[in-house]
Design a protein around this motif. Structure first.
Motif, PDB file in Angstrom:
ATOM      1  N   ASN A  83       0.858  -1.183   0.000  1.00 20.89           N
ATOM      2  CA  ASN A  83       0.000   0.000   0.000  1.00 20.89           C
ATOM      3  C   ASN A  83       0.899   1.239   0.000  1.00 20.89           C
ATOM      4  O   ASN A  83       1.073   1.921   1.019  1.00 20.89           O
ATOM      5  CB  ASN A  83      -0.914  -0.041   1.229  1.00 20.89           C
ATOM      6  N   VAL A 217       0.281   2.557  -4.363  1.00 24.03           N
ATOM      7  CA  VAL A 217       0.852   1.267  -4.733  1.00 24.03           C
ATOM      8  C   VAL A 217       2.360   1.423  -4.873  1.00 24.03           C
ATOM      9  O   VAL A 217       2.837   2.293  -5.603  1.00 24.03           O
ATOM     10  CB  VAL A 217       0.275   0.710  -6.060  1.00 24.03           C
ATOM     11  N   ASN A 238      -3.821  -6.039   1.786  1.00 25.11           N
ATOM     12  CA  ASN A 238      -3.153  -4.740   1.955  1.00 25.11           C
ATOM     13  C   ASN A 238      -3.240  -3.839   0.728  1.00 25.11           C
ATOM     14  O   ASN A 238      -2.991  -2.637   0.837  1.00 25.11           O
ATOM     15  CB  ASN A 238      -1.686  -4.941   2.350  1.00 25.11           C
ATOM     16  N   VAL A 239      -3.597  -4.377  -0.436  1.00 21.76           N
ATOM     17  CA  VAL A 239      -3.737  -3.555  -1.648  1.00 21.76           C
ATOM     18  C   VAL A 239      -5.142  -3.753  -2.197  1.00 21.76           C
ATOM     19  O   VAL A 239      -5.520  -4.854  -2.594  1.00 21.76           O
ATOM     20  CB  VAL A 239      -2.685  -3.924  -2.713  1.00 21.76           C
ATOM     21  N   SER A 243      -6.790  -0.084  -6.528  1.00 22.97           N
ATOM     22  CA  SER A 243      -5.353   0.172  -6.660  1.00 22.97           C
ATOM     23  C   SER A 243      -4.690  -0.876  -7.540  1.00 22.97           C
ATOM     24  O   SER A 243      -3.835  -0.553  -8.380  1.00 22.97           O
ATOM     25  CB  SER A 243      -4.693   0.192  -5.275  1.00 22.97           C
ATOM     26  N   GLN A 244      -5.077  -2.141  -7.364  1.00 23.21           N
ATOM     27  CA  GLN A 244      -4.495  -3.189  -8.203  1.00 23.21           C
ATOM     28  C   GLN A 244      -4.836  -2.968  -9.672  1.00 23.21           C
ATOM     29  O   GLN A 244      -3.958  -3.062 -10.550  1.00 23.21           O
ATOM     30  CB  GLN A 244      -4.982  -4.559  -7.737  1.00 23.21           C
TER      31      GLN A 244
END
Length: 349
Positions: A83, A217, A238-239, A243-244
């Protein structure tokens, strides 16, 4: 009554650059990319299925690791995603440094390294950079568990060549962390020597060159056993999904990022030359910012620029008290900065 752990009395939390609450500021203080992210990022985020939003994201970010591995010539098992790279920095201390072991970093550099060491109550040591802000020989005689090297350094902008990083990996028994947040604006990277240095960890981020600071990221490239240990200590998810997806789209369009980086480098060199023409000392930079000084006290200059609605970064700390760090904006933003600085210099303010 205080409930915090005792060592928190010795910790001053990280202080990020000022985020203006009013409109109309030219913001050259937090090294954000002045150009938008790839159109592919916007496209994928506007087309996300609501059904995907209700489900947890991939906890080990398989697709993103595969795309990062392909882009940088490593195996997916050598990629860890966090993150933001700040989370990866935090995890590196939590994962690899016991309470009786030492974290090292240079000075001056990114202050979060010291903050993380203090938060984790581990021993730490700052090794002074030389008068030109280069690594001193003391660096290569040091010992500890983790050595953070910002490359290019922040806030000085100075890059470190890969053969120097290799020398440090050879001399240091612990992990060497090359924090390459700004490497896309430089011609120096440690990625070509990763396979030769089993104790090397390379950090990259989507915040700077990829124009995705709000997405949070960052990623690490390292030996597979190092990545496996980071996977044990990270949070479960955590991501997040958005965001991914954004990072996947951005790295699929990596040439778009590189073209923006080339524009920023061109503007950086023009800005540096113009600042020197106004009488400023400008340190060599391989980042999307420059460190500069004009006289014996940068604070009044910082305040006057802020009054004129231009934000730059002032660090009231040893060795930097006479310096300003200026992010590279668009050509129009840089022109406005230079116009105001010229007026300030001519008026003797």
């Amino acid at each position: 009554m205080k409930f915090g752990r005792r060592h928190l009395d010795l910790v001053q939390g990280y202080v990020p650059g000022e985020q203006p609450q009013e409109e109309g500021f030219i913001k050259l203080n937090t090294n954000e990319n002045p150009y938008p992210p790839s159109p592919r990022v916007v496209k994928v985020l506007t087309r996300i299925s609501p059904d995907r939003m209700r489900k947890y994201p991939d906890p080990v970010f398989r697709r993103l690791r595969q795309k990062i591995a392909l882009a940088y010539g490593v195996r997916p098992a050598q990629v860890f995603v966090g993150n933001g790279s700040d989370e990866v920095l935090s995890l590196l201390v939590r994962t690899f440094v016991d309470p009786d072991e030492k974290v090292l970093f240079t000075y001056p550099t990114y202050v979060l390294y010291e903050t993380l060491a203090r938060l984790n109550a581990v021993e730490h040591e700052a090794i002074e950079l030389d008068a030109q802000f280069d690594l001193s020989e003391e660096v290569f005689r040091s010992s500890g568990k983790l050595f953070f090297i910002a490359n290019p350094n922040s806030p000085t902008g100075k890059p470190v060549k890969s053969d120097v990083i290799r020398r440090l990996c050879d001399s240091f028994a612990g992990l060497v962390v090359a924090d390459e947040a700004y490497a896309d604006f430089s011609d120096t990277s440690s990625i070509p020597i990763l396979s030769e240095c089993p104790n090397l960890v390379i950090l990259r981020t989507f915040s700077k060159a990829f124009s995705l600071a709000s997405i949070r990221v960052g990623f690490a490239l390292a030996a597979e056993d190092v990545i496996a240990d980071l996977m044990k200590t990270k949070d479960s998810y955590n991501v997040n999904l958005l965001s991914q997806l954004a990072a996947e789209a951005a790295i699929e369009d990596i040439e778009y990022m590189r073209e923006n980086a080339r524009k920023i480098v061109q503007t950086r060199e023009r800005m540096s030359a113009s600042l020197r023409g106004l009488g400023f000392t400008v340190y060599p930079s391989g980042a999307n910012f420059v460190l500069t000084k004009y006289n014996d006290n940068a604070s009044p200059l910082y305040e006057e620029l802020k009054r004129r609605k231009i934000l730059v970064r002032y660090f009231p700390i040893r060795r930097l008290e006479n310096c300003l760090r200026i992010s590279v904006g668009t050509d129009a933003e840089v022109d406005a900065l230079l116009t105001e600085l010229g007026d300030i210099v001519r008026s003797g303010q």
